[in-house]
Design a protein around this motif. Sequence first.
Motif: not given
Length: 140
Positions: A21-30, A123-140
Amino acid sequence: MEELGEFLEAELLSNEKRKKILVMDDEDMVGEIACQMLDFLGFDAVHVFDGQAAVETFQVHKNNGEPFNAVIMDLTIPGGMGGKEAVTEILAVDATAKVFVSSGYSTDPAMVNYREFGFTGVIVKPFDLAAIQEILDKLV
């Protein structure tokens, strides 16, 4: 000898090719937190800071035969190329790319009507682990 066989089998399983997964965000911590969450979920993640770097990184990995399975892009990057602009360039490289828009501004037109802008999902911020997993499970 049996232990060696078990060890080699475990090594083969641990070396299975993880999805990228490629993540693009200008905030280093995010970006770092997103990458850590993705690693926890079993993905390899690469963090870049703006759309131009995302397009270049996406292209290089595709050319090297190591394409990303998905891209998560911040909607806006102050002083740089954000997700709205970069998604068009990534889709020009690979029309089948799975690109998710990410923002804390849930009412932005690109978040509400994401498909019209070329995005696969939101994917709405702040990131939610369960939400990310659900979205990516459907995708990949």
